[in-house]
Design a protein around this motif. Structure first.
Motif, PDB file in Angstrom:
ATOM      1  N   UNK A   1       0.753  -1.114   0.233  1.00 31.53           N
ATOM      2  CA  UNK A   1       0.134  -0.018   0.084  1.00 31.53           C
ATOM      3  C   UNK A   1       0.673   0.832  -0.115  1.00 31.53           C
ATOM      4  N   UNK A   2       0.300   2.525  -0.740  1.00 29.18           N
ATOM      5  CA  UNK A   2       1.706   3.893  -1.080  1.00 29.18           C
ATOM      6  C   UNK A   2       0.450   5.099  -0.157  1.00 29.18           C
ATOM      7  N   UNK A   3      -0.032   5.415   0.481  1.00 27.64           N
ATOM      8  CA  UNK A   3      -0.688   6.741   0.424  1.00 27.64           C
ATOM      9  C   UNK A   3       0.327   8.053   0.988  1.00 27.64           C
ATOM     10  N   UNK A   4      -0.639   9.028   0.304  1.00 32.66           N
ATOM     11  CA  UNK A   4      -0.143  10.038   0.192  1.00 32.66           C
ATOM     12  C   UNK A   4      -0.486  10.808   1.455  1.00 32.66           C
ATOM     13  N   UNK A   5       0.505  10.628   2.688  1.00 33.53           N
ATOM     14  CA  UNK A   5       0.238  10.722   4.294  1.00 33.53           C
ATOM     15  C   UNK A   5       0.794  12.094   4.471  1.00 33.53           C
ATOM     16  N   UNK A   6       1.249  12.568   4.176  1.00 28.59           N
ATOM     17  CA  UNK A   6       1.674  14.408   3.993  1.00 28.59           C
ATOM     18  C   UNK A   6       1.744  15.305   2.851  1.00 28.59           C
ATOM     19  N   UNK A   7       1.778  16.351   2.879  1.00 32.87           N
ATOM     20  CA  UNK A   7       2.068  17.286   1.256  1.00 32.87           C
ATOM     21  C   UNK A   7       3.482  17.270   1.189  1.00 32.87           C
ATOM     22  N   UNK A   8       4.572  17.237   2.814  1.00 34.17           N
ATOM     23  CA  UNK A   8       5.760  17.754   2.411  1.00 34.17           C
ATOM     24  C   UNK A   8       6.459  16.449   2.984  1.00 34.17           C
ATOM     25  N   UNK A   9       8.156  16.633   3.174  1.00 41.06           N
ATOM     26  CA  UNK A   9       8.957  15.219   3.283  1.00 41.06           C
ATOM     27  C   UNK A   9       8.459  14.477   4.704  1.00 41.06           C
ATOM     28  N   UNK A  10       8.711  13.698   4.456  1.00 39.49           N
ATOM     29  CA  UNK A  10       8.562  12.177   5.877  1.00 39.49           C
ATOM     30  C   UNK A  10       9.422  12.547   6.827  1.00 39.49           C
ATOM     31  N   UNK A  11      10.100  13.231   7.762  1.00 39.54           N
ATOM     32  CA  UNK A  11      11.300  12.945   7.464  1.00 39.54           C
ATOM     33  C   UNK A  11      11.667  11.700   8.844  1.00 39.54           C
ATOM     34  N   UNK A  12      10.169  11.612   9.866  1.00 42.09           N
ATOM     35  CA  UNK A  12      10.615  11.231  11.395  1.00 42.09           C
ATOM     36  C   UNK A  12       9.201  10.601  11.420  1.00 42.09           C
ATOM     37  N   UNK A  13       9.424   8.922  11.299  1.00 39.30           N
ATOM     38  CA  UNK A  13       8.724   8.172  12.243  1.00 39.30           C
ATOM     39  C   UNK A  13       8.776   7.364  13.278  1.00 39.30           C
ATOM     40  N   UNK A  14       8.030   6.851  13.844  1.00 37.67           N
ATOM     41  CA  UNK A  14       7.937   5.789  14.913  1.00 37.67           C
ATOM     42  C   UNK A  14       6.923   5.161  15.353  1.00 37.67           C
ATOM     43  N   UNK A  15       7.327   3.542  15.188  1.00 34.30           N
ATOM     44  CA  UNK A  15       5.761   2.495  16.374  1.00 34.30           C
ATOM     45  C   UNK A  15       6.041   3.038  17.502  1.00 34.30           C
ATOM     46  N   UNK A  16       4.262   2.963  17.982  1.00 35.24           N
ATOM     47  CA  UNK A  16       3.933   3.222  19.293  1.00 35.24           C
ATOM     48  C   UNK A  16       4.521   1.977  19.836  1.00 35.24           C
TER      49      UNK A  16
END
Length: 936
Positions: A488-503
């Motif tokens: 799956x590919x989702x357009x999540x943000x309008x800018x670059x996604x610099x960071x993500x973390x699993x809860x």
């Protein structure tokens, strides 16, 4: 009590196929490519695409900068960035010889025709000739004003006999970024000629197989061709002058110009090339029939050398065209030019810029019907191409080359921007601008390679079967490892996604982006239409609007707090459940690029582009300590689970290990050759993985060796002192001469000289004690024999002479001259007494002769002025000559015996017979005699 830590050591480097700092080379079989890989050299099987060998010297951290094969097809000279040269054996994968003489990176290497001498050029502008057999430098040639780019021996044995009255040691050609090509006479050790035809930096040249033509190139749009006149090269300036004088007496001599104007290398012409970029490499094919020229673009141009018949036809066609145009055909010159002899055969196009290329070692091209080349590309790949050669049609029609092999699996095409480890530390995910790769941590093999967007962050999802990647365009991409596919590919943000973390509760994750939003997502299972099984997906739940671009988001391990770093250099801490504001951490002068929270939820470490790491308390938001951590921006920070120890990586190419309680740097891990972008620490800190701009990933493993901070600081100070001392030892005097000694002072030569002085002190003390005892005994005075020195007794109760010789033997052959330079003259006097003793006893005569020659050369003036040394020198001369004559006789006898054995073996194992064709009997004159080897 002093606290002890456990040391981390470099365990492995992987991800590099071919680095762009050096050239690639074929082995003698044409099946294996020898490619530089940062500080290592990797042997790749081109057909299978697998690594079959690796050359690495323990303790070496300098990049490979040059590779040159030896004519014996077994040894390869490899130059490094610190100025050292190591000679590796391809069969044993061991380094047999280490040569140290250059003060900067080695940029050019070339063996002579029999592999006994090696020429090396460097960024320090010097050219050094090495004796490979004795493992030492012969001399240093100085004359270039900039980096040496290419070297080649002109071998007199490859030239026709009637052309040779030349230097017995041969000649060396060198090119440089100072726009010059120089011809060096190795017998007289001086620059014979300087070619000044180029108007820009000369980057490469090649000498034809018959040693008659030189092709050179730089930034110009054409290649330059030069012709070597061996008749002129064989004449000294005195001979030229004599022949000029004789020409006045009506003697027929070819020389019509003054001796000072007579040149052995003259311009032959220019050869057009298709590329307009700077030239990088020129090479002749082993058959001598083809020439390859590679510029700094995506192509390699292959030229063919026409034979005389083809050149004659071309000149006839030129005259015919002139007649058709009504011109006088006599105006068309029949003189052969370089453009007539070399014609463009084809252009090999590559998917990325070429760093270097090499021809496969196929001499009989007509039989093979093709030419093979291997190329190393700037995007960390190796590709081999085959160029078909038509045997029937020897015309100038171009043949289309085709790609034969490609090695691109075990590495990324661009910088590694993100790393993440699976929960069981068995898998590693690395992502770059276009590729996501999954690696097995035990075997370090790439088990999955998936195309992706420009990745900036990534994480394994619970179960380690899926990976989520945040991209520069704002998409969240979910990949299934089992099927190696994009789920799956989702357009999540309008800018670059610099960071993500699993809860921490593993039920969702959050993302931070350049669109100033922090978004919260939950995992879910959905069933696609037409599918029975459910698949994993993620659903957007909440959004937290921020005042500036979000660079990093981090959960506390208890999931109570969420830290968000912003482009305004602050860190905001929120309660996770209500998203209410809790703390603002202000103090960094530049944006916080990464942060991490300790496993006990007490500390948060933030690292910034201002080169600092700050430790904060999460109870009140107070700054515990600000550490100046690196010399460049700190790119990532991560705690070791269960401790307050943490790791940082930076653009200054280093990894550092810190104690967050004592605010001390525990150790610095060096090895990367580019900015370190990414960091991943295993669950309990048993190993650390780092990814860099040099496209390598390195594993740093925790060892059982204990480390103490005080000892580390002392070691750092010692290293700093040694580096300063070595730089002071290096010769800084400006010498106008062209020739100098080949060695250089290093810490090893200094220590070797000190060990030799200590050994002579012990030997002198022992000798003087026994001499005093013998004198007292001769005078009738009472006395006791002196007590033996404990070191001599521990070595097996050996004589002082033998002990000093053993210490001398342990000094590397390449370091002997520089180690002897350290001796003061008082110790030189003592060394002469040992040399006399060794000469009398016939111990290691070759080594003793070399030491004697070096010492006399260095201290000649003092030795000549000291009359007391005359008897000792006479004794050394007498005994040394006798021993050398004895060795010469033994060698002559052995050589004669071996020649006899060779003749005897040939006589026993070869038989003569006449091969007569019964169907068509030839005459007696046409009968051929053949020699057949029979099994002995």
């Amino acid at each position: 009590m002093v606290k002890a830590y456990l040391r981390y050591e470099a365990q492995a480097t992987f991800g590099v196929i071919a680095s762009s700092t050096a050239n690639i080379a074929y082995d003698s079989t044409g099946k294996i490519a020898i490619a530089p890989a940062l500080e290592e050299v990797i042997l790749w099987d081109l057909k299978k695409g697998v690594e079959v060998g690796k050359w690495r010297e323990s303790g070496n951290k300098s990049e490979v900068t040059c590779i040159a094969p030896s004519p014996n097809k077994k040894d390869y000279a490899v130059g490094y960035g610190d100025g050292t040269i190591r000679i590796w054996n391809i069969k044993s994968s061991t380094s047999t010889v280490t040569l140290s003489g250059h003060r900067a990176a080695v940029t050019a290497l070339a063996f002579d025709h029999d592999g006994t001498r090696l020429a090396s050029g460097s960024k320090d502008t010097d050219l050094i000739i090495w004796d490979v057999i004795s493992e030492s430098g012969l001399y240093r040639l100085k004359g270039h004003k900039d980096q040496i780019t290419c070297l080649a021996f002109l071998n007199t044995k490859d030239v026709e006999e009637h052309d040779v009255g030349v230097s017995s040691d041969g000649y060396v050609l060198s090119s440089s970024k100072d726009t010059l090509i120089k011809l060096w006479d190795l017998s007289a050790q001086y620059c014979r000629e300087t070619l000044v035809g180029h108007r820009s930096e000369v980057w490469s040249f090649a000498v034809s197989k018959d040693q008659k033509i030189i092709i050179s190139g730089g930034a110009e749009a054409q290649l330059k061709a030069w012709k070597i006149d061996w008749k002129i090269l064989g004449l000294s300036l005195e001979a030229l002058g004599q022949q000029e004088n004789k020409s006045d007496d009506n003697m027929q001599v070819d020389i019509t110009t003054p001796a000072t104007l007579q040149r052995a290398i003259n311009v032959y012409g220019q050869i057009p090339r298709q590329s307009r970029d700077r030239l990088v490499t020129i090479k002749f094919h082993p058959s001598g029939q083809y020439l390859g020229a590679q510029a700094s673009d995506k192509s390699v141009e292959i030229y063919k050398m026409r034979d005389h018949e083809q050149i004659r036809k071309k000149i006839q066609r030129r005259k015919k065209r002139a007649r058709e145009k009504g011109k006088d055909e006599n105006e068309i010159s029949e003189e052969i030019e370089a453009e007539d002899e070399f014609t463009s055969e084809c252009l090999v196009r590559t998917p990325a810029k070429v760093r270097s290329f090499d021809f496969a070692p196929t001499i009989d091209v007509e039989k093979a019907g093709e030419i093979q080349i291997v190329t190393s590309l700037n995007n960390n790949t190796i590709e081999a191409f085959t160029i078909p050669i038509s045997a029937e049609k020897k015309t100038e029609e171009s043949q289309e080359p085709s790609r034969l092999y490609s090695i691109d699996g075990p590495g990324h095409r661009s910088d590694i921007r993100t790393l993440s480890l699976s929960s069981d530390d068995e898998l590693l995910a690395s992502a770059s601008s276009s590729l996501l790769k999954i690696w097995n941590m035990k075997t370090r093999a790439c088990i999955r390679s998936i195309e992706c967007g420009f990745a900036l962050c990534s994480a394994f999802l619970p179960g380690n079967k899926h990976i989520i990647v945040g991209t520069k365009t704002g998409e969240l991409e979910l990949y299934d490892l089992g099927s190696s596919s994009l789920v799956e590919s989702v357009k999540a943000h309008d800018g670059a996604i610099y960071s993500l973390q699993v809860r921490p509760d593993k039920r969702g994750f959050c993302t931070g982006s350049a669109d100033k939003d922090v978004k919260f997502w939950d995992f879910d299972m959905v069933q696609d239409k037409g599918s029975v099984a459910k698949r994993l997906t993620f659903i957007h739940m909440r959004t937290l609007k921020m005042s500036d671009e979000v660079l990093c988001v981090r959960y506390s391990p208890d999931q109570n707090l969420l830290a968000v770093s912003l482009l305004d250099s602050t860190v905001k801490v929120f309660y996770h459940d209500t998203l209410k504001f809790f703390l603002s951490l202000y103090g960094h002068k530049l944006p916080v690029l990464s942060m991490d929270i300790s496993s006990d939820n007490m500390l948060i470490a933030t690292c910034s582009a201002d080169k600092n790491v700050k430790l904060w308390g999460l109870d009140f938001g107070d700054c515990h300590k600000s550490l100046f951590a690196h010399q460049e921006s700190v790119m990532s920070v991560q705690f070791v689970w269960g401790t307050h120890y943490f790791f940082t990586v930076s653009k200054d190419k280093t990894v550092k290990y810190w104690d967050g309680d004592k605010f001390e740097n525990i150790m610095k891990l060096e090895g990367h050759h580019g900015e370190v972008w990414a960091l991943a620490v295993s669950k309990h800190g048993s190993f650390v993985v780092t990814g860099s701009h040099d496209r390598s990933m390195r594993i740093w493993e925790k060892t059982e060796e204990q480390l103490f901070l005080e000892e580390e600081r002392e070691k750092e100070l010692e290293d700093l002192y040694e580096n300063t001392l070595v730089s002071q030892l290096e010769k800084t005097t400006v010498d106008d001469g062209e020739v100098d000694s080949a060695g250089k002072q290093t810490m090893e030569t200094l220590k070797a000289g000190e060990r030799l002085i200590e050994a002579m002190d012990i030997g002198d003390e022992e000798k003087n004690g026994w001499l005093a005892f013998e004198n007292a005994k001769a005078s009738g005075l009472p006395g006791q024999p002196p007590q033996r020195h404990p070191i001599l007794m521990a070595m097996g109760d050996i004589e002082p002479d033998r002990y000093v010789l053993d210490v001398l033997k342990k000094i590397k052959a390449n370091d002997i001259d520089e180690a002897l330079m350290i001796l003061p003259f008082s110790k030189v006097m003592s060394l002469f007494s040992y040399i006399e003793s060794w000469a009398k006893k016939n111990w290691s005569i070759i080594l003793v002769s070399r030491v004697l020659f070096s010492v006399v050369k260095t201290h000649h003036n003092q030795i000549v002025a000291n009359r007391m040394m005359r008897p000792m020198l006479d004794s050394i001369r007498f005994h040394l000559r006798a021993q050398l004559q004895r060795q010469k006789d033994v060698m002559g006898y052995n050589r004669a015996a071996l020649t006899y054995l060779q003749r005897d073996w040939k006589a026993r194992n070869t038989s003569d017979f006449l091969d007569e064709n019964t169907a068509n009997k030839p005459s007696d004159d046409e009968k051929k005699r053949k020699f057949v080897q029979l099994a002995s």
